[in-house]
Design an enzyme around this catalytic site. Structure first.
Site, short mmCIF file in Angstrom:
data_model
loop_
_atom_site.label_atom_id
_atom_site.label_comp_id
_atom_site.label_asym_id
_atom_site.label_seq_id
_atom_site.Cartn_x
_atom_site.Cartn_y
_atom_site.Cartn_z
N PRO A 22 0.81 -1.22 0.00
CA PRO A 22 0.00 0.00 0.00
C PRO A 22 0.84 1.27 0.00
CG PRO A 22 0.00 -1.01 2.17
CD PRO A 22 0.68 -1.98 1.25
N GLY A 24 2.84 4.35 0.99
CA GLY A 24 3.59 4.70 2.18
C GLY A 24 4.33 3.56 2.84
N LYS A 27 7.95 0.96 -0.78
CA LYS A 27 8.29 0.21 -1.99
C LYS A 27 9.47 0.83 -2.74
CE LYS A 27 4.15 0.71 -3.70
NZ LYS A 27 3.46 1.35 -2.55
N TYR A 57 -7.23 12.75 -5.06
CA TYR A 57 -7.18 12.71 -3.60
C TYR A 57 -8.11 13.74 -2.97
CZ TYR A 57 -3.29 9.41 -3.63
OH TYR A 57 -2.52 8.29 -3.80
N ASP A 95 9.25 -1.08 -8.52
CA ASP A 95 8.49 -0.77 -7.31
C ASP A 95 6.98 -0.89 -7.55
OD1 ASP A 95 7.99 1.52 -8.81
OD2 ASP A 95 8.38 2.92 -7.16
#
Length: 224
Positions: A22, A24, A27, A57, A95
Site C-alpha cells: 500500500p 507509504g 516500496k 485525492y 516498485d
C-alpha cells in the site's frame, strides 16, 4: 537509469523482482536499495506525472476513471519498453506489480467505469512481461499514515485512514491467493530499509536463496 553491463549484475538475484504494497509502505526505497545492491536496472512508478492524481485525492469520484486509465497506460508503456530491451538488461527491480492497477480500479471505480476499464485492461495485459519474484510489504494503517505525513507530498495529505484500511484489505485478499511467482511477504512496520543496513542485508540474503512458493520475512529483535 542506464542499465549496467550484464557482466556486473548479481547472478544470484531473480531476473525481475517486483515490490508491492500500500501507499507509504516503502516500496520505492526498497527498490532503490535492492537495485544498488544487485547492480541492476531500476524501474519506478512515476505518480508525479499523473495530472489527475492531486484532484483524485481531493475528490475521488470526480476523476477516478481518468486517474486510473492514466496509470494503466503509463505502466503498460513502461513494461513494454522493458520487454523490448530484455536482451540487453540482465535483471531489474520494479516498485510496482502490473496487477496493482486492477486492484486500485476495483477499489476506486463505480461498476460502469470498472466495466470500461476492464475492457481496456484485457487488451493490454497479455503483452506484458511478468516478474519471477514478488515482495509484498505489509504495514498497519497507522504506520502508513505516519510515513505518508513524514514524506510531505502535498496532495497525499488528503489520504485518510478509511481509504488506507480498504487498500490494505484489498492487497491482503489479492496476495492470499497469489501464485504467479515466488512470494515474499515482509512485515515492514518496524523495518527500516533506508537506514538500517542489517535489515536490508537479511532480506538480500533471503532473495539470493531464490526460495520457491510463499515465504515470510519478519526480522528478529536483534536485527531491529
Amino acid at each position: 537509469m542506464t542499465p549496467p553491463p550484464p557482466a556486473t549484475a548479481d547472478a544470484a538475484m531473480p531476473r525481475h523482482i517486483a515490490i508491492e504494497g500500500p501507499i507509504g509502505v516503502g516500496k520505492t526505497t526498497l527498490a532503490r536499495r535492492l537495485a544498488s545492491t544487485f547492480d541492476c536496472d531500476l524501474l519506478l512508478e512515476a505518480p508525479e506525472q499523473n495530472p489527475f492524481l492531486p484532484r483524485f485525492y481531493r475528490n475521488p469520484r470526480a476523476v477516478a476513471l481518468q486517474t486510473q486509465l492514466f496509470f494503466l497506460f503509463q505502466r503498460v508503456e513502461q513494461l513494454r519498453a522493458v520487454h523490448q530491451s530484455d536482451l540487453f538488461q540482465p535483471a531489474r527491480v520494479a516498485d510496482f506489480l502490473f496487477a496493482k492497477d486492477r486492484l486500485f480500479a476495483e477499489l476506486n471505480l463505480d461498476p460502469d467505469e470498472l466495466a470500461l476499464y476492464l475492457q481496456v485492461h484485457a487488451h493490454l495485459e497479455p503483452e506484458l512481461p511478468r516478474p519471477d519474484f514478488v515482495i509484498y510489504l505489509q504495514a498497519p494503517t497507522e504506520v502508513l499514515l505516519k510515513r505518508i505525513q513524514m514524506r510531505g507530498i502535498a496532495h497525499e495529505r488528503a489520504i485518510n485512514a478509511d481509504y488506507l484500511n480498504r487498500l490494505n484489505e484489498t492487497y491482503a485478499r489479492y496476495f492470499l491467493y497469489f501464485e504467479d511467482a515466488p512470494l515474499l511477504i515482509v512485515n515492514a512496520a518496524t523495518i527500516d530499509f533506508a537506514n538500517r543496513d542489517q535489515d536490508l542485508q537479511a532480506l538480500v540474503e533471503l532473495i539470493r536463496e531464490r526460495p520457491r512458493g510463499r515465504h515470510y520475512f519478519n526480522p528478529s529483535p536483534q536485527l531491529l
